[in-house]
Structures are given as C-alpha cells and as structure tokens.
Scaffold this active site. Sequence first.
Site, short mmCIF file in Angstrom:
data_model
loop_
_atom_site.label_atom_id
_atom_site.label_comp_id
_atom_site.label_asym_id
_atom_site.label_seq_id
_atom_site.Cartn_x
_atom_site.Cartn_y
_atom_site.Cartn_z
N GLU A 1 1.00 -1.13 -0.06
CA GLU A 1 0.15 0.33 -0.07
C GLU A 1 0.68 1.22 0.32
O GLU A 1 0.90 2.13 0.77
CB GLU A 1 -0.64 -0.09 1.14
CG GLU A 1 -1.52 -1.14 1.16
CD GLU A 1 -2.55 -1.09 2.20
OE1 GLU A 1 -4.51 -1.84 1.95
OE2 GLU A 1 -2.62 -0.83 4.13
C1 TNX Z 1 -5.18 -4.00 4.87
S1 TNX Z 1 -3.46 -5.97 4.31
C2 TNX Z 1 -3.52 -3.98 5.36
C3 TNX Z 1 -3.62 -3.72 7.16
C4 TNX Z 1 -4.94 -3.15 7.52
C5 TNX Z 1 -5.46 -4.47 7.05
C6 TNX Z 1 -7.22 -4.66 7.73
C7 TNX Z 1 -1.76 -5.14 4.38
C8 TNX Z 1 -1.11 -5.58 4.05
N1 TNX Z 1 -2.42 -4.27 4.24
O1 TNX Z 1 -2.80 -2.91 7.15
O2 TNX Z 1 -4.33 -3.58 9.18
O3 TNX Z 1 -5.73 -4.17 6.07
O4 TNX Z 1 -8.24 -5.60 7.44
#
Ligand code: TNX
Length: 882
Positions: free
Chosen positions: A557
């Site tokens: 992300e």
């Molecule tokens: C997505 S999964 C994220 C996390 C959050 C989560 C909550 C991922 C690699 N990143 O930063 O905590 O969703 O469900």
Amino acid sequence: MTYRGNQTRLKRLSLCVAMLAAMQAQNAMAETLHAAAAPTGFDARQSAQTVSELGVTWQVTDNLQDSYNSFLADLTIHNRGAADLEASGWTIYFNFVRDVLAVTPSDQFNVEHINGDFFKLTPAAGFTGLKAGESLKIQLKASFWAISKSDAPAGFYIVKNDGAGGQSVEAITDVTLGAQTTPEQTQRFDGDNMPLDTAEVRFERNRQYLAAAQTGPALLPTPASMTVNEAESLTVAEPFKLYFDRRFMREGRYLQSQLQALGVPVEVVRRCADAANAICLQGAQNSGRAGSDESYQLSTSAASGVRIAADSPTGMFYGVQSLLGLIPLDTYQGGGLPVRLPVVEISDAPRFSYRGMHLDVARHFSQPESVKKLIDVMALYKLNKLHLHLSDDEGWRLEIPGLPELTSVGGKRGHSENELDNLVPSFGSGPFADSNNGSGYFSRRQYIELLRYAAERHIEVVPEFDLPGHARAAIKSMEARAKHFAEAGKPYQGRNFLLSDPEDKSEYKSVQGWKDNVINPCMPTTYFFIDKVVGEVSRMYRQAGLRMPAFHVGADEVPAGVWKKSPACTRMFGSEELSADEVETLNRFFNATVTGIVAAHGTKIAGWEELAFMHEDGGKVVNPHFVGGIMIPYVWNNVWGWGTEDNAYKLANAGYPVVLANATNLYFDLAYQKAPEEPGYYWAGFVDTRRVYEFTPMDVFKAAWVDRMGNPLTDDMWNDRTRLAADKQDMILGVQGELWSENVKTESDLFYLALPKLLGLAERAWSPQPDWANEADQAQRLSGLNQAWSGFAARVGAYDLKRLDSWNGGYDFRVPPPGARVADGMLEANLSFPGLEIRYTLDGSEPTTESPLYDGPVAVSGGVKLKTFTPSGRASRTVELN
Ligand code: TNX
C-alpha cells in the site's frame, strides 16, 4: 520454510555488497543521546489523568441517503458538569476511520482531519457555549457507511487553554454508541444484499450448515490417516510411565508438564514399558512420508499403552499434540486418573510446510504474556510460524540498540502537538501515553525470550517491519532523533538514520489517511537505517540460538503521489517533479536494494504481494527478477470482484514461493458476521470460522460463494482468471491467518477474533485436501462442504472449545450467540458449535448459568432472552426475541 536453490542468487545480488561495508561502518556509529529522552513541558506537566465532565453519544442515522458515497450520524455532546463549556479556547480530539465530508451546524463547529484517523473538532464563530446540564447535537456526513460499533469514532478528549499559556487535557470517557436496528442503520447502501445476522438468520444458517448431524473426527486437525478401534479402549489407572529417546527430551518434558498440569501423575522411566500406562516417544523405525520431517506415528493399545514414533523432534512434538487431543474432556476438567484413551492408529504429516498466524502488535500492542498464550494455542493445533507485524504508522514495537527513539517516541501514543515525545493517538488510544495499548514495545531481552519460547514449541517467528509505506512511526522517531541531536549540537549524528526528506513537498494520503508515512528512497540514510534494523534483529535471533527464517519488509500500500516533490529524489533524475515512471523506477530500486540488504545478512526476504509486482504500461505485472526462492510474497488482496483474486497463482506460476493470506478467508480481524455488535472491519467481507475452514488454497475459486455485499458468486465468473499450474503446486508454501489489530485493544479482543477461527486455519493448513474441494459442480461441492463442516463443528463444540475454556488458564474465545426463532408459539434455538449450553429467560431478565437450559422446543408467549454458556460460565452476547 522450504525454499529452493538460492545461494547463488543471494551471491548474485552484488548491488548491496559494496554498500554493505559502508553501512556497517556507519551503523557501528549509531549513537545514543541520553539527554534526548527528557520530555518536553507538556507531558511532564500532565501527571494526573483527568476525566472530563463532557459526555458523547454517537448515533448513526442514515447510510442510505446518498447510495455508497456517504452516511449521516449525530454526534451529541453532553455537558454533565457544573460549569459551562466556553464558546472558545478548547479543542476536542478523536479518532475516526472515515473521511468527514460535512458538519452541521457549520457556523458553530469545524471538524478537521489532522492525519491518519486523527481528527479535531473546534468551536466556530457561531458557537456560544454549552451550559451545564445541556446537550448539543452535531450532524456529521462521512464517507461510505457505518454499520458496526467498530466504525464509531473513539478516543475523545478535550484540550482547554487555561488563559495563561497553559493547557489542560481531559479524557472524555462517557461515550455511548446508539443502537443500530433500522435498514438505514444496518445496510451499507441500496446494493447491500447481505442479511443482518439476526437470531432468525443464524438459526437458519446453523440448520443448513449442520444438516448432516455428526459426531465429528476424533482429532483436530484431522490426521492424514487415522483408524479408531471403536470396540476397544485404553484405561490408564496408574501413573503414566513416560519414556523418551534422549533426542526427544524437550518433547518428553513438554508432555510431562502438560499431563501434570491436568493432575495426571507421570513418572519418567529409562526403558519403554509394555503396559497400559506406558507412553514411549521413540525414533521412527521406518519413517512416515518421504521427505517430511514433521511426520509421526501414534498408536494406542491396552497391551502396550501409547507409542509415538517420529524422525525428528518436530514430528515428535506433533505426535505429542495429537496425544493431548485424544485425552478426554473430563481429564481437562480436572478428572485426574483414570484417563480413558481411544484405541487408534495414526500416521500423520502436514499438508503444508508453512502454517502461520500473523499478529499485528503495531496498531495496538500485545504484551509478551498474550503473545505466549497465542503461541501455546498455535502449538496445540500444529501451527508453526508466527508472523509478528512489529511496525506500522501507529507504532514501533521492538527495541533496537542504538536507536532508542524508535521505542521511546515511536512506541508510544498520546496527545502531542509536535510528536517529539510520542506519536498522536490512533484507534481511540486517548491522550495519556502511559495508560493505553497504543503504547508498549518488546525489549530486546523480551523478544529473544519470545523467540526461544516459540522455538521450544516448534514455531518460528517471522519479524515484519513495514517499508516503505506504513512506516510513519519509524519516520517520526528518526525526525525526533534528528531534532534532539541537533539541539545537543550534533546535527550530523542526528541525521544519520533520517528516513524523510525535510524538503519533501509531495502530497499523498495512504489508505489509512496518513500524509507522511512513506520512507524516502533517495537518501543514503534510509539504507543505513534498514541495514541497522536487519542487523540488530538478526543478532537477536543468533543470540537466541536461532536463524531468522525470513525478514518481512511489508511493501504494501504505497500511496500514489509519494516522492514526486522530494528534492532528494528530483535531483537524482534532474527533473522538477517526478513522472509516474520515475516513481516506479524508485520503487523498484528501493525494493531491489532492500532485498540486497536483507540477502547480505543471509536471510530470505518476505513481503506482501506488492513486493513481487511492478507497474508496466499502466498495468501490474509480475517482477521477474526475484523468482527462485529468496523472495516470498504473502498474497492478501483477493476481494471477490476486484480483479486481483488470482495474484497468488500469477506469482506462483512465475516461480515465487507464496504464502496465502487471502483477505476473504484468512483475515481474522474481519468481523465474524454482519451485526453492529460484532467487532472488526469488513472491507473484504465477513470472516467467520466456516470461511476460514472452507478455504481452498490450490484453487480459491472453489470456495467463492458470496461477495462482500452478499451477492452470490458462481464458478463461471472466474473463467478468465489464472489458475495454479499443475507443475507449480509446490510453490504454495502454505496458509496464514492475519490478525490486524486496529480493533484488538485487549487480550480478550485478541482471542475473540482468533478463536475459534484458528481451528479452521489449522484444519486447512495441516490436513489433506478434502474431497469436496475437487468436486467440479458448485452445488455438489457445497453439499460436500456442509457435510464435512457438520463433523468439524460437532467436534469443535463438543471438545475443542470446552478444552480451551480451561486449558492454559482458559481462552476468551468467541462464544457463539444462539440462533433462535419463535414459530407458532414455540421457541427453537441452535448453535453454530453444538455442545455448549443455551440458557434462556422469559421474564426479561438477563440469562445466567442458573437460567433454564434449552434442550428442545419450548412453548413461549412474549419476549425471550437467550445466551450461550461454556462450562466455566463464559457467555455469548445476549440474544433477544420479541
Ligand atoms: C489491509 S493487508 C492492510 C493492513 C490493515 C488491514 C485491515 C495489508 C498488507 N494491509 O494495513 O491493517 O487491511 O484489515
């Protein structure tokens, strides 16, 4: 982990080698500035933790008024004190995981997004004060929807100017969340077809799922092969005589202490006896499955007691766990001798070599005792990897020698205007840095102890430090470090590990709302930092006598817009502002360099799926450069209908060893059901134990039943998606449950979300692929799944949950609320895990362990309240029928 040929690849990563010598020299110079720890005025003055006389009520009113774009809610402020709230000179802070789009009345209040999920509410010109005893309603319009108590704003506190340049900080603890019952309050938007999890809906679902009533397997996770001789049993009335080969000493001692904790006497003997009370742990004569060192054989008989044979201590440990899973419930409930065991022949080995649980200790910290308790239950169900998410935007949780700010600043949350002493609050952690689970970290000593504790239970700990995104805690810590050193007249030392370009004017916002949470890849100090952290962490493993299994660098992300206006970066390209291609180049450079650094420390690199993809011609493609074993992507983003459901197979087919962490089935932080009172997120759908259990690793489309909005999914929707190639099956290392901790504030919260989901995970990770998963026809497949689930649920309800109720001090697992309905004046109730007790009342009072036990349909008139109870009296939430 099993990885394939990689030493050459490790060596080929020459990129890092030259850099490394320089880094190590640099890192040896990491200096600690003790004076830097002195707090600034604000925190020092804030000794008493005062509570405000204001109260807050949150009431969602309408999710449907603007389709999926926004919802409305009322935030009411109550002045319960004796003094008026002034017309100005105060700010109310709070956390909220939504964008605020409008505030009414806008002439009286402003709501401003500060950063992340941190907001402030301030009085505007039209506000004239709030008199003692009065209340005032503010309407908020915010993004998307809010159908769960976990969506509500939290962590309110008020900061008042005292008029003499000082401030007071008061927590607002009187917070009420209004009920959500109408469609406007419980439906996300007009296209939300997921039914609310009412008593009636649960009743129907339990009936459907459990139509094939069964007693269930005699052991979980289901062994590869097991026969039970129903005609015989083994009754041990004398103390056990436990023998173990020398190399199984640890496993033998573990078994001895487990039995003794149950009040079962054990005598360790020097020769394997031939008697009913013998337990012998011995090397396997002819090993189980070829190539698997986790296999074991277990047999019980009246003539020679219990025999466990294994090739390796790991296999022996799993044999011991199987024996513990055969010991009947009454022994766990304090029965002592005699112990009655079934007569069985088991030959067992795991399906996957990677059987993981992930725990995020960054969003909220979990104490070492809680992590150990998780490790204990993982071991009980034969899981073998614990992935600790040790840093994120909201916290850094491991002491790194030489960089004390990471924990002294980045390991704490509380009110702050400059974040030089701690980070701002997140997820409702409140203003006081010393008294919330937003603060805390593992000391080096505690971490090493955790590693050893896990290793004794045959569990490896995979550490994750999320880079370059999700890195705000580290960034702010290193900024504070620079400032502290500069003030002490040592600016150079302070900048040695800086992660951000002070001149960076880039604008971006992460998924979680942070505007400054991405590490800058254009400064050498970034790589000094990473090398320093990898080095220190791998030293901790060595000191524990272990090898770090992999270093997980996150890589998920990274928001659009980063680095574009960082002079450190634009100078590298000679441009004014970076183009998208230049940003992509930097991203690749960053990932390659970090891979090189980790490889130079002799460790595999792991990361979220983003690490193994790259952008090309506006699309996302597999990065071919790191295939072959040294880089392990963890694939997570498979939301049905978003188009990336097959990422895992694209990567595996290209040659990446993959860990499956699919959000739709393996995200333990997602709420069990759609109900306002069920804690957790639900962005990828709802994940209950059945969702975890039904996961089909080799072809995820085989268990795609419904999308996140409740719309049915059919097999033909996935015709164009990539499938795992027949010769790439081995690239699926295994599966992992993810427990993100935005909503995990306490140990109870942790185990509510982890259990019993973890039992479904263990079944999928350890046991052979079930037959129903091979069924081509969707309806047939579903009926096969229901059949299998009936048995699993029966075993979990009759045995495993009751065992966890008392074992190891007892676990706060989620006790399933009963399904129930009243039809023609008859109350009927059922459970998702039959075997626990349902109790009810007809007089409106709260059911207790003394209330009537439900054991069949009851004639009722008027309202009913029901609750599920465990043997020790743990209870589900109350279910009401009117
Ligand atoms: C997505 S999964 C994220 C996390 C959050 C989560 C909550 C991922 C690699 N990143 O930063 O905590 O969703 O469900």
